[in-house]
Structures are given as C-alpha cells and as structure tokens.
Design a protein around this motif. Sequence first.
Motif, PDB file in Angstrom:
ATOM      1  N   SER A  36       0.823  -1.209   0.000  1.00 49.36           N
ATOM      2  CA  SER A  36       0.000   0.000   0.000  1.00 49.36           C
ATOM      3  C   SER A  36       0.855   1.257   0.000  1.00 49.36           C
ATOM      4  CB  SER A  36      -0.943   0.040   1.202  1.00 49.36           C
ATOM      5  OG  SER A  36      -2.116  -0.650   0.897  1.00 49.36           O
TER       6      SER A  36
ATOM      7  N   ASP B  81     -19.761  -5.720  -2.196  1.00 49.78           N
ATOM      8  CA  ASP B  81     -19.373  -7.031  -1.653  1.00 49.78           C
ATOM      9  C   ASP B  81     -20.321  -7.571  -0.607  1.00 49.78           C
ATOM     10  OD1 ASP B  81     -18.501  -6.541   1.157  1.00 49.78           O
ATOM     11  OD2 ASP B  81     -16.780  -5.500   0.289  1.00 49.78           O
ATOM     12  N   ILE B  86     -18.118  -2.671   7.461  1.00 50.39           N
ATOM     13  CA  ILE B  86     -17.144  -1.856   8.200  1.00 50.39           C
ATOM     14  C   ILE B  86     -17.886  -1.145   9.333  1.00 50.39           C
ATOM     15  CG2 ILE B  86     -15.447   0.018   8.041  1.00 50.39           C
ATOM     16  CD1 ILE B  86     -15.240  -0.596   5.023  1.00 50.39           C
ATOM     17  N   SER B  98      -5.684  -1.106  10.434  1.00 47.85           N
ATOM     18  CA  SER B  98      -5.936  -2.285   9.618  1.00 47.85           C
ATOM     19  C   SER B  98      -6.295  -3.472  10.491  1.00 47.85           C
ATOM     20  CB  SER B  98      -4.681  -2.635   8.812  1.00 47.85           C
ATOM     21  OG  SER B  98      -4.877  -3.851   8.128  1.00 47.85           O
ATOM     22  N   ALA B 100      -6.182  -6.461   8.952  1.00 49.00           N
ATOM     23  CA  ALA B 100      -5.676  -7.565   8.118  1.00 49.00           C
ATOM     24  C   ALA B 100      -4.947  -8.601   8.980  1.00 49.00           C
ATOM     25  CB  ALA B 100      -4.734  -7.016   7.051  1.00 49.00           C
ATOM     26  N   THR B 135     -20.401  -4.301   1.912  1.00 46.37           N
ATOM     27  CA  THR B 135     -19.916  -2.935   1.686  1.00 46.37           C
ATOM     28  C   THR B 135     -20.028  -2.597   0.206  1.00 46.37           C
ATOM     29  OG1 THR B 135     -18.337  -3.217   3.490  1.00 46.37           O
ATOM     30  CG2 THR B 135     -17.871  -1.434   1.933  1.00 46.37           C
TER      31      THR B 135
HETATM   32  N1  LIG Z   1     -14.647  -4.348   1.739  1.00 49.55           N
HETATM   33  C1  LIG Z   1     -14.423  -4.361   3.062  1.00 49.55           C
HETATM   34  N2  LIG Z   1     -15.132  -5.183   3.884  1.00 49.55           N
HETATM   35  C2  LIG Z   1     -14.906  -5.211   5.213  1.00 49.55           C
HETATM   36  N3  LIG Z   1     -13.980  -4.446   5.845  1.00 49.55           N
HETATM   37  C3  LIG Z   1     -13.239  -3.614   5.087  1.00 49.55           C
HETATM   38  C4  LIG Z   1     -13.411  -3.525   3.665  1.00 49.55           C
HETATM   39  N4  LIG Z   1     -12.535  -2.605   3.188  1.00 49.55           N
HETATM   40  C5  LIG Z   1     -11.860  -2.142   4.246  1.00 49.55           C
HETATM   41  N5  LIG Z   1     -12.276  -2.738   5.415  1.00 49.55           N
HETATM   42  C6  LIG Z   1     -11.813  -2.466   6.792  1.00 49.55           C
HETATM   43  O1  LIG Z   1     -11.157  -1.195   6.817  1.00 49.55           O
HETATM   44  C7  LIG Z   1      -9.788  -1.355   7.227  1.00 49.55           C
HETATM   45  C8  LIG Z   1      -8.909  -0.355   6.500  1.00 49.55           C
HETATM   46  O2  LIG Z   1      -8.903  -0.614   5.102  1.00 49.55           O
HETATM   47  P1  LIG Z   1      -7.645  -0.143   4.224  1.00 49.55           P
HETATM   48  O3  LIG Z   1      -7.859  -0.589   2.826  1.00 49.55           O
HETATM   49  O4  LIG Z   1      -7.421   1.320   4.463  1.00 49.55           O
HETATM   50  O5  LIG Z   1      -6.429  -0.917   4.896  1.00 49.55           O
HETATM   51  P2  LIG Z   1      -6.059  -2.474   4.799  1.00 49.55           P
HETATM   52  O6  LIG Z   1      -6.814  -3.125   3.685  1.00 49.55           O
HETATM   53  O7  LIG Z   1      -6.220  -3.079   6.145  1.00 49.55           O
HETATM   54  O8  LIG Z   1      -4.513  -2.397   4.444  1.00 49.55           O
HETATM   55  P3  LIG Z   1      -3.877  -1.901   3.044  1.00 49.55           P
HETATM   56  O9  LIG Z   1      -5.002  -1.435   2.183  1.00 49.55           O
HETATM   57  O10 LIG Z   1      -2.944  -0.790   3.409  1.00 49.55           O
HETATM   58  O11 LIG Z   1      -3.180  -3.101   2.504  1.00 49.55           O
HETATM   59  C9  LIG Z   1      -9.458  -2.800   6.938  1.00 49.55           C
HETATM   60  O12 LIG Z   1      -8.390  -3.292   7.719  1.00 49.55           O
HETATM   61  C10 LIG Z   1     -10.786  -3.492   7.277  1.00 49.55           C
HETATM   62  O13 LIG Z   1     -10.943  -3.619   8.678  1.00 49.55           O
END
Ligand SMILES: Nc1ncnc2c1ncn2[C@@H]1O[C@H](COP(=O)(O)OP(=O)(O)OP(=O)(O)O)[C@@H](O)[C@H]1O
Lengths: 118, 154
Positions: A36, B81, B86, B98, B100, B135
């Motif tokens: 990212s 999706d 969220i 995050s 993840a 979402t």
């Molecule tokens: N489509 C989704 N469904 C469920 N939760 C989501 C979704 N997209 C984002 N999130 C939540 O929001 C958080 C932040 O998302 P973001 O994309 O900013 O970071 P990330 O995916 O965790 O890491 P990165 O995108 O930097 O690899 C995620 O860790 C998750 O908890």
Amino acid sequence: MTLKEIQDLLEAELLVGGNDDLKVKPSSACGSDLLSDVLAFTKERALLLTGLTNPQVIRTAEMSDLIGIVFVRGKRPDSATLDLAGVKKIPILATRLPMYEACGRLYRGGIKGCSEVK
Amino acid sequence: MENRDPLFEVSREIVGADFQSAGDISGEVKKILLQAGFPPPFIRRIVIAAYEAEMNVVIHAFKGIFTTVIYPDKVHIVIDDEGPGIPDLELAFQEGYSTAPPHVRELGFGAGYGLSNMRKCSDTLKIDSHVGEGTRVTMDFLVKSQRDGAEVEK
Ligand SMILES: Nc1ncnc2c1ncn2[C@@H]1O[C@H](COP(=O)(O)OP(=O)(O)OP(=O)(O)O)[C@@H](O)[C@H]1O
Ligand SMILES: [Mg+2]
C-alpha cells in the motif's frame, strides 16, 4: 541511470526481461515491503526494491506503472511470480545485497527518491 | 453531461481470499482504459484505486461484484461485496488502521493505507456499509480533474 547500470551497481542477476528492457531509465526508486505504501507514494516509471516476492508485488508494479523490480537480500521468487512478471512485461532483477545497501548504492549513484520527483 | 451514454460497461466477480487471481480485474480495467485512449496519469489513479478496492474485497470480504462504466468524460466504478461490513468508517479511513490478519500482512498488505489512497486517487468516493451484510464502494474519476495536474487539458 539505465537498468543495465543498476544491474552492474547491485551485482544483480536479470531474472525476467531482455537487453531492450535494460536500456530503460527509471524516474526514481522506492524501497518498501508494504504494497500500500508503494501504491500510495511511488511515481510512474519508478523502480521498486523489495524483499517481498509474491505475485501481488507484480500486480502492484503493473497498477503503479513501475518500470522494474529488484528483489533484495537474495530473495528468490517462485515460478508463479516470475511467470506473471513475464506476462506483464515487468523486468526483474535479484541482488544479494540487503535493502539498505542496495538502496544506498542507487541513491549514491544519483537515482532520486519518490518524494524528490514530481 | 448527465445523460451521456456510456461507451462501455463491464462487470466481474471478485472471489474472496483468492490471492492468485486477485488483481485480474483491475488489470483488465487498465487494458480497457488504455485502449479507450485516456491519458496515462488519469488511468494510473483509477487503476490504483481499483486495485486497492479489489484487494479489500479479497482480503476483508467473501465475494463481490466489480462494475466499471466508462463515459467519454468520466469513469464510474462500483464494488459491491458480501462480507462483514465496516463498523466504524472513520476509523477505517485512518492511515495505519488495519484488521488484516498476519498471513495477509506477510504478502505486503495491511498497512492501512488503502481507503485513504482510494480517496486521494478518486474525484468522489462513497462507501455504504452494513455490518454483517457487506460494503459498497462507489468511485468517480473525472477526465477534467484538478488531480491530474498538467495533464488536465489532454
Ligand atoms: N470491503 C471491506 N469489507 C470489510 N472491511 C473492510 C473492507 N474494506 C476495508 N475494510 C476495513 O477497513 C480497514 C482499512 O482498510 P484499508 O484498505 O485502508 O487498509 P487495509 O486493507 O487493512 O490495508 P492496506 O489497504 O494498506 O493493505 C481494513 O483493515 C478493514 O478492517
Ligand atoms: Mg486495503
């Protein structure tokens, strides 16, 4: 500096690409193990130095219009990663140097960082 | 402007946790936009945002539908999706936040930059999320945007 000069400076092996690819000059370079970060901060035509070797690194290079990837500290990608790089036409170099030293040699050689170019 | 017909529309299915084909859809969008002849900086910010959104479904949700609609003057992307949703959007947008899991961080994701990067790359970003359901991310990219700097006139 061309990819060929970069290859020499890093004592690197060309894993994907040919002689024409080695004539390309990156706009800048970025060293990171966070995809990212790469997506958010690199500029187009940048070179990426990374210790990550999974196929998503190639995808990240594809989406960000990077001109090549250097795998550092002797990391060897699996064939799925190399195949994808071939399909997406992204040149791959591999060096035994650790991240800091590889980046240091390129920076000393005059390649700018991603925050230093427009 | 509102009533202009789309030039092209394409929908694809995203499969959760499939890290092999993750990125295929954004790669296809890139190809289509190049063929359509849009300026490279414009294409780049669309494709980066698309890939971040595609990866979020692969990482955080179960499955999704990725729809791209191309107009002469803008590109409209919807990623819908089925997943956990969220719970706190403000928190999710914070850089560095995050949820993840470790195996995803090992691949290089999970810096918590994706959502804020999607906001930076797009002209408008809207997120509708329902906990326990899913979402929907809607993004618009305008050809004549301030965000492409010197390329605006192209
Ligand atoms: N489509 C989704 N469904 C469920 N939760 C989501 C979704 N997209 C984002 N999130 C939540 O929001 C958080 C932040 O998302 P973001 O994309 O900013 O970071 P990330 O995916 O965790 O890491 P990165 O995108 O930097 O690899 C995620 O860790 C998750 O908890
Ligand atoms: Mg993300």
